[in-house]
Design an enzyme around this catalytic site. Sequence first.
Site, mmCIF file in Angstrom:
data_model
loop_
_atom_site.group_PDB
_atom_site.id
_atom_site.type_symbol
_atom_site.label_atom_id
_atom_site.label_comp_id
_atom_site.label_asym_id
_atom_site.label_seq_id
_atom_site.Cartn_x
_atom_site.Cartn_y
_atom_site.Cartn_z
ATOM 1 N N HIS A 1 -17.690 -13.821 14.921
ATOM 2 C CA HIS A 1 -18.182 -13.592 16.282
ATOM 3 C C HIS A 1 -19.678 -13.914 16.329
ATOM 4 O O HIS A 1 -20.373 -13.872 15.310
ATOM 5 C CB HIS A 1 -17.979 -12.136 16.682
ATOM 6 C CG HIS A 1 -16.542 -11.757 16.853
ATOM 7 N ND1 HIS A 1 -16.169 -10.611 17.514
ATOM 8 C CD2 HIS A 1 -15.392 -12.347 16.448
ATOM 9 C CE1 HIS A 1 -14.858 -10.512 17.517
ATOM 10 N NE2 HIS A 1 -14.355 -11.556 16.866
ATOM 11 N N GLU B 1 -22.154 -12.211 17.414
ATOM 12 C CA GLU B 1 -22.997 -11.098 16.985
ATOM 13 C C GLU B 1 -23.049 -10.995 15.456
ATOM 14 O O GLU B 1 -24.120 -10.795 14.885
ATOM 15 C CB GLU B 1 -22.481 -9.773 17.572
ATOM 16 C CG GLU B 1 -22.503 -9.730 19.085
ATOM 17 C CD GLU B 1 -21.228 -10.248 19.749
ATOM 18 O OE1 GLU B 1 -21.040 -9.960 20.935
ATOM 19 O OE2 GLU B 1 -20.432 -10.953 19.083
ATOM 20 N N CYS C 1 -17.628 -6.375 20.753
ATOM 21 C CA CYS C 1 -16.400 -5.679 20.381
ATOM 22 C C CYS C 1 -16.767 -4.552 19.409
ATOM 23 O O CYS C 1 -17.914 -4.447 18.959
ATOM 24 C CB CYS C 1 -15.406 -6.648 19.743
ATOM 25 S SG CYS C 1 -15.865 -7.202 18.075
ATOM 26 N N CYS D 1 -18.288 -5.814 16.033
ATOM 27 C CA CYS D 1 -19.673 -6.276 16.126
ATOM 28 C C CYS D 1 -20.628 -5.115 16.371
ATOM 29 O O CYS D 1 -21.707 -5.052 15.780
ATOM 30 C CB CYS D 1 -19.808 -7.325 17.223
ATOM 31 S SG CYS D 1 -18.921 -8.849 16.848
#
Length: 136
Positions: A51, A53, A81, A84
Amino acid sequence: MSEDQFFLRKAIEVGNQKPVPYNFGAVIVKDGKILAADYNHVHELHDPSAHAEISALKAAAKVLGSHHLDGCTMYGSHEPCLMCFSCAAWAHISRVVYVNAANEQEFKYESEGVSLHDLAKKLTQKMIVEHSSIKE
């Protein structure tokens, strides 16, 4: 324009290097300077943890030479999410600021009914997450 607004726009710009709906971007900032910025790499790397992040957090940790990112702010184009957000909290990120809330975009995260605010209180004993908007 506030500093938060500036860096939120940067996170959106970074995320927009990918097409919708994969246009997630994250920027890690310390003392007004961008340490790292990245976008979603899940599909091209076939890596569910890639991801924006997570990628930005890893890059910022390398820049600082530490896995503790005290004094840093993570700006996101979208609400992080749970994976993260947890990684940011464990890295001692001081603030998490994002623009688009998951429920505003109809994102389907794996854990329904779990609020980042509630999770922040349990993980860090302090509030580090903020939902913001960009003023035109």
